[in-house]
Structures are given as C-alpha cells and as structure tokens.
Design a protein around this motif. Structure first.
Motif, PDB file in Angstrom:
ATOM      1  N   PRO A   1       0.814  -1.225   0.000  1.00 42.53           N
ATOM      2  CA  PRO A   1       0.000   0.000   0.000  1.00 42.53           C
ATOM      3  C   PRO A   1       0.847   1.274   0.000  1.00 42.53           C
ATOM      4  O   PRO A   1       0.553   2.223  -0.739  1.00 42.53           O
ATOM      5  N   ALA A   2       1.888   1.311   0.823  1.00 41.27           N
ATOM      6  CA  ALA A   2       2.745   2.496   0.871  1.00 41.27           C
ATOM      7  C   ALA A   2       3.522   2.657  -0.433  1.00 41.27           C
ATOM      8  O   ALA A   2       3.725   3.778  -0.911  1.00 41.27           O
ATOM      9  N   VAL A   3       3.967   1.547  -1.010  1.00 43.02           N
ATOM     10  CA  VAL A   3       4.693   1.610  -2.282  1.00 43.02           C
ATOM     11  C   VAL A   3       3.803   2.202  -3.369  1.00 43.02           C
ATOM     12  O   VAL A   3       4.251   3.019  -4.190  1.00 43.02           O
ATOM     13  N   ALA A   4       2.533   1.812  -3.394  1.00 43.62           N
ATOM     14  CA  ALA A   4       1.603   2.350  -4.389  1.00 43.62           C
ATOM     15  C   ALA A   4       1.518   3.865  -4.283  1.00 43.62           C
ATOM     16  O   ALA A   4       1.513   4.581  -5.300  1.00 43.62           O
ATOM     17  N   GLY A   5       1.460   4.380  -3.052  1.00 39.17           N
ATOM     18  CA  GLY A   5       1.447   5.827  -2.867  1.00 39.17           C
ATOM     19  C   GLY A   5       2.714   6.479  -3.383  1.00 39.17           C
ATOM     20  O   GLY A   5       2.674   7.551  -4.007  1.00 39.17           O
ATOM     21  N   GLY A   6       3.860   5.840  -3.154  1.00 37.50           N
ATOM     22  CA  GLY A   6       5.120   6.375  -3.649  1.00 37.50           C
ATOM     23  C   GLY A   6       5.199   6.367  -5.169  1.00 37.50           C
ATOM     24  O   GLY A   6       5.729   7.309  -5.784  1.00 37.50           O
ATOM     25  N   VAL A   7       4.661   5.323  -5.809  1.00 30.79           N
ATOM     26  CA  VAL A   7       4.654   5.248  -7.273  1.00 30.79           C
ATOM     27  C   VAL A   7       3.789   6.367  -7.857  1.00 30.79           C
ATOM     28  O   VAL A   7       4.167   7.012  -8.845  1.00 30.79           O
ATOM     29  N   VAL A   8       2.639   6.624  -7.256  1.00 28.62           N
ATOM     30  CA  VAL A   8       1.769   7.702  -7.731  1.00 28.62           C
ATOM     31  C   VAL A   8       2.475   9.050  -7.594  1.00 28.62           C
ATOM     32  O   VAL A   8       2.448   9.882  -8.506  1.00 28.62           O
ATOM     33  N   ALA A   9       3.135   9.275  -6.450  1.00 26.80           N
ATOM     34  CA  ALA A   9       3.878  10.526  -6.252  1.00 26.80           C
ATOM     35  C   ALA A   9       4.992  10.661  -7.284  1.00 26.80           C
ATOM     36  O   ALA A   9       5.220  11.757  -7.836  1.00 26.80           O
ATOM     37  N   GLY A  10       5.696   9.564  -7.567  1.00 25.57           N
ATOM     38  CA  GLY A  10       6.741   9.596  -8.576  1.00 25.57           C
ATOM     39  C   GLY A  10       6.200   9.892  -9.965  1.00 25.57           C
ATOM     40  O   GLY A  10       6.821  10.613 -10.752  1.00 25.57           O
ATOM     41  N   THR A  11       5.021   9.346 -10.290  1.00 24.56           N
ATOM     42  CA  THR A  11       4.401   9.604 -11.591  1.00 24.56           C
ATOM     43  C   THR A  11       4.049  11.075 -11.751  1.00 24.56           C
ATOM     44  O   THR A  11       4.280  11.679 -12.814  1.00 24.56           O
TER      45      THR A  11
END
Length: 252
Positions: A80-90
């Motif tokens: 779940p936290a990784v998904a948030g980081g991927v969205v922020a990176g995008t």
C-alpha cells in the motif's frame, strides 16, 4: 535503434544489462551501477523507460530462482505504501524535463549510496525466523513510500528495500526471494504509468530487445556465485561506483 549509439556505448549498456541480471540473483541493489550507466549513455528521461523492461526480465529470472523463499506478510505490509510512492513519482515525472530528471537521478543515486552505507552499519535482528523480526509495521510505510517514489522516478528502489529487509533480519535466501517477488510486482505495475508518460515506446522496446539477452548470463552468473562472492568488497565497489555515477550526472 533511434539513438546514435557508438559501439562503446552499446557495449556499456550491454554490461549494465548483464549486471542487472547479476544483481537480481546475487547482490540486490548492485544495479544502481546500471542506472548510472543508462542515464550517462542515454537521455536521462528516456533511460528510465529503456531500463524498466530490462529490470523486469531480471525480476522474472530471480523469481524463477528464489520463488519459494518469499515472506508474503512483509510484502503485503509494503505494497500500500509503495503504491502511494509510485503515484507521487508519476506526478513528479509529468512535469520534470530531461535536465531535472538527470539531476534527480544523480541526487537519488547519492541518496541510495548513503542508504546503503547506513544499512551496512546497522545490525540485523537476532531472530529472523520470527514474524516480528521482519520489521515493524511503523517502518513499512516510510520505506514503502520512499521505495515506490525512487523506483518510479529512477528505477532506484533496490537499496531502500535492501535496507528494510536486512534491518528486519532476513537471511540470504529469504532476502532474495522476498526482494524478487517485490520488484517483479512493483516493476510490472509501473509499465502502464511509463507508457502513458512516453517513457516506453517502440524505440525503447527495440533497444530492450537487443539488450535483454545480456540479462540471462548475468542472472546465471549471480546464481552460481551468490554463495561464493565476497559481498563486503562487492558492496564497497557498488557504493563507490554509485557515488561516481551520481556526481557525474549532477555535474554533467
């Protein structure tokens, strides 16, 4: 292949692709050297799109080798936290131009070198077989967000996850198996974002088709040397190369 590559430049990319395979089955995080090479040879923004399929190929080989050793409770805590980081990176990639990308990758490489040094100086937990030694639930969100952001922006989440897994007390096979599944799932999930941002296209895939063949011998080499390699010396070389690569991109 869409880029005016010299023989020496293509050879450097081929060695970097081989190192991706080696890192996936032997020393996780060593592919930060590959990241520096790709970003030095290709435009910084394009390099992330070319490197991603190479990493996925390495992830597949790593899963085939260590699939039985993954610790899934740890993975579910991280996702779940990784998904948030991927969205922020995008979101970051939507406005970052090549100059910003080059400097960002350089800064991330230096950050990852610092993370690796901190990891090496920390002691693993004494009883890695116990579930509570897999890392506290409070650590998972912070490592997950940072790992998701760095892997989306620069394919550089390896050292972050390495530090998390080692601090949680994982032994070698559990470390490699959990890391293999983690990056196969995360890197595959990044493909639609990378396509939508124009980082992966026909030109990048053509270059990938020529480079992916070098991942296989690297993975085989890693599998047969994982129990023989002097990991301390190798990590020192990785840190040195990562620092040089980061400085080269920042000062370019």
């Amino acid at each position: 292949m869409g880029w005016d590559l010299s023989t020496a430049q293509f050879a450097a990319l081929a060695v970097a692709a081989l190192l991706v395979g080696f890192s996936k089955t032997a020393v996780s995080g060593a592919n930060t050297i590959s990241l520096a090479v790709f970003a030095a040879v290709l435009p910084a923004r394009a390099s992330t799109g070319v490197l991603l399929p190479i990493l996925i190929a390495g992830d597949i080989l790593a899963v085939l080798t260590y699939r039985r050793h993954a610790h899934w409770p740890t993975l579910w805590r991280l996702f779940p936290a990784v998904a948030g980081g991927v969205v922020a990176g995008t979101l970051f990639l939507m406005w970052a131009d090549d100059a910003v990308m080059r400097m960002s990758i350089g800064a991330i490489l230096l950050l990852m070198a610092g993370v690796t040094i901190a990891r090496r100086s920390s002691r693993p937990r004494p009883d890695p077989e116990q579930d509570d030694a897999r890392g506290s639930r409070l650590k998972a969100p912070s490592y997950g967000v940072l790992g998701g952001f760095t892997t989306m922006v620069a394919n550089a989440g390896g050292p972050v996850m390495s530090m998390y897994l080692l601090s949680a007390g994982f032994r070698k096979l559990g470390f490699l198996g959990t890391s293999a599944w983690f990056f196969l799932i995360v890197n595959t999930s990044k493909v639609p974002f990378s396509v939508s941002l124009g980082l992966i296209d026909a030109r990048s895939l053509l270059l990938d088709a020529a480079l992916v063949l070098f991942v296989v011998p690297g993975a085989i080499l890693g599998k047969y040397t994982v129990n023989r390699i002097n990991q301390r010396l190798f990590e020192q070389l990785v840190i040195g190369a990562t620092v040089l690569g980061g400085l080269q991109l920042l000062l370019r």
